[in-house]
Design a protein around this motif. Sequence first.
Motif, short mmCIF file in Angstrom:
data_model
loop_
_atom_site.label_atom_id
_atom_site.label_comp_id
_atom_site.label_asym_id
_atom_site.label_seq_id
_atom_site.Cartn_x
_atom_site.Cartn_y
_atom_site.Cartn_z
N ARG A 298 20.26 -7.82 1.51
CA ARG A 298 19.67 -6.16 1.14
C ARG A 298 17.97 -5.82 0.89
N ALA A 299 17.98 -7.22 1.80
CA ALA A 299 15.67 -7.23 1.38
C ALA A 299 15.20 -6.15 0.86
N THR A 300 15.45 -5.40 2.60
CA THR A 300 14.03 -4.25 2.09
C THR A 300 15.00 -2.99 0.57
N ASP A 301 15.91 -3.28 0.58
CA ASP A 301 16.10 -2.94 -0.87
C ASP A 301 14.85 -2.89 -1.88
N ILE A 302 14.72 -4.37 -2.06
CA ILE A 302 13.96 -4.73 -3.22
C ILE A 302 12.27 -3.91 -3.13
N ILE A 303 12.05 -3.51 -2.13
CA ILE A 303 10.68 -2.38 -1.71
C ILE A 303 9.84 -1.18 -2.41
N THR A 304 9.25 -1.63 -3.21
CA THR A 304 8.83 -0.27 -3.75
C THR A 304 7.96 0.65 -3.76
N HIS A 305 7.14 0.08 -2.99
CA HIS A 305 5.46 0.76 -2.29
C HIS A 305 5.59 0.16 -0.36
N ARG A 306 5.23 1.52 0.16
CA ARG A 306 5.53 1.04 1.79
C ARG A 306 3.80 1.86 1.75
N ILE A 307 2.70 0.84 2.42
CA ILE A 307 1.08 1.44 2.07
C ILE A 307 0.33 1.48 3.50
N ALA A 308 -0.13 1.70 3.97
CA ALA A 308 -1.22 1.51 4.52
C ALA A 308 -2.26 0.15 4.84
N LEU A 309 -2.61 -0.39 5.56
CA LEU A 309 -3.74 -1.67 5.03
C LEU A 309 -5.11 -0.89 4.06
N ALA A 310 -5.48 0.40 4.87
CA ALA A 310 -6.72 1.25 3.84
C ALA A 310 -6.58 1.22 2.31
N ASP A 311 -4.54 1.11 2.18
CA ASP A 311 -4.99 2.04 0.73
C ASP A 311 -4.30 0.37 -0.65
N ALA A 312 -4.14 -0.78 0.15
CA ALA A 312 -4.00 -1.79 -0.36
C ALA A 312 -5.06 -2.20 -1.44
N PRO A 313 -6.20 -2.14 -1.27
CA PRO A 313 -7.28 -2.59 -2.45
C PRO A 313 -7.04 -2.08 -3.50
N ALA A 314 -6.86 -0.62 -3.25
CA ALA A 314 -7.09 0.47 -4.22
C ALA A 314 -5.38 -0.36 -5.45
N LEU A 315 -4.04 -0.54 -5.21
CA LEU A 315 -3.12 -0.62 -5.11
C LEU A 315 -3.08 -2.09 -6.08
N PHE A 316 -3.74 -2.92 -5.32
CA PHE A 316 -3.38 -4.16 -5.61
C PHE A 316 -4.57 -4.05 -6.68
N ASN A 317 -5.81 -3.01 -7.11
CA ASN A 317 -6.53 -3.13 -8.15
C ASN A 317 -5.63 -3.07 -9.57
N VAL A 319 -2.50 -2.69 -10.07
CA VAL A 319 -1.59 -3.20 -10.05
C VAL A 319 -2.11 -5.18 -11.18
N LEU A 320 -3.19 -4.99 -10.79
CA LEU A 320 -3.73 -6.46 -11.20
C LEU A 320 -4.72 -5.86 -12.93
N ASN A 321 -4.64 -4.42 -12.44
CA ASN A 321 -5.15 -4.24 -14.42
C ASN A 321 -4.21 -3.81 -14.57
N GLY A 322 -3.48 -4.55 -14.89
CA GLY A 322 -1.64 -3.62 -15.50
C GLY A 322 -1.55 -1.88 -16.05
N GLN A 323 -2.62 -1.40 -14.35
CA GLN A 323 -2.28 -0.10 -14.66
C GLN A 323 -1.03 0.61 -13.66
N GLN A 324 0.02 -0.10 -13.50
CA GLN A 324 1.06 0.10 -12.28
C GLN A 324 1.92 -0.94 -12.02
N ARG A 325 3.02 -1.81 -11.82
CA ARG A 325 4.17 -2.26 -11.79
C ARG A 325 4.49 -2.05 -10.44
#
Length: 333
Positions: A298-317, A319-325
């Motif tokens: 059930r590999a897709t069951d572990i996906i917690t976030h589905r996003i568009a390409l344009a939304d990725a930089p902000a989400l990565f930031n 995550v890396l800043n410890g603001q979102q899991r």
Amino acid sequence: MKALLLKAPRQLELTDMARPELLDGQVRVRIDKVGVCGSDYASIAGKLPFTRFPIVPGHEASGEVLEAGKQADWKPGDRVLLHPILVNRSEAVFATGEVHHSDSTEVLGVVSRNGAYAEETVVEDYMLRRIPAGMDFETAAMVEPVAVAVRALQRGGIRTGDRVLVFGAGNIGLLVIQVARALGAGRVVVTDILPERLDLAARLGVDQALDVRGGFPRNDFEKQFDIVVDGLGSEESVQDGLVACARGGRIVVYGVPKGDIVFPLKVAFSKDVVLATSRLYDADFDVAIRLMAEGKIRATDIITHRIALADAPALFNRVLNGQQRVIKIMITP
């Protein structure tokens, strides 16, 4: 075309890029889905020593062939998933399929070849696998991380009825516990320090999801497991694994070590325990594809976030800043 370009550590930007040139033996692929690997965070943060800048990251991907160069045995419209290892075709390991065992081995989107955080990417013809009928693009994009889990357990020589302990319920650990069961494990236990990961592991059918915020309870698990799969790669985790291994047990480290460790060789010798590492995988994705196609993972069951390409930089930031899991991010370019 739109792509996420990693210009330097922590500088990931959505940009317009020229379509890459298509050479003989290469294939242009429209990316439908691309997953985010744990190593991608390390690349973006500047902590993965192999990463070269600038680069378009991304290697867990699926999509559709747009065009193929001369000598490439693919055609427009073919539904494909990426096997993201690049290697020199002239080397002996290319012929044997041991593409992960070469000095020239590299992963797409890390060193010299732009990856799949883009609307399109160009890969060598040998880097594609056909998506089985009935499998969607999101599931197909999860085949690569499942192959990581398969290889780790194969390195551990998994046998029917084996008791398996998994250190770390991250995006690979959550696949290891499922692959272990699919390959015949009799008991599966996983450890982590994050409750949401342990909750998901429990829903995925693990026998025990163990909170180790207070440390691994060595006395409770001494000599209880045939295989320990270690996603942490620390001195403490390897030594915990040695305690947990039964006589004749196997420890497999797939987590990238942060440095050298002290290993109690005398203890390992007395228990006849094997310590192995598992880096990448060979050219054979057949087991991973079969397990996915049969619905055993059930590999897709572990996906917690589905996003568009344009939304990725902000989400990565965040995550890396410890603001979102997050556990697993899936991007649609």
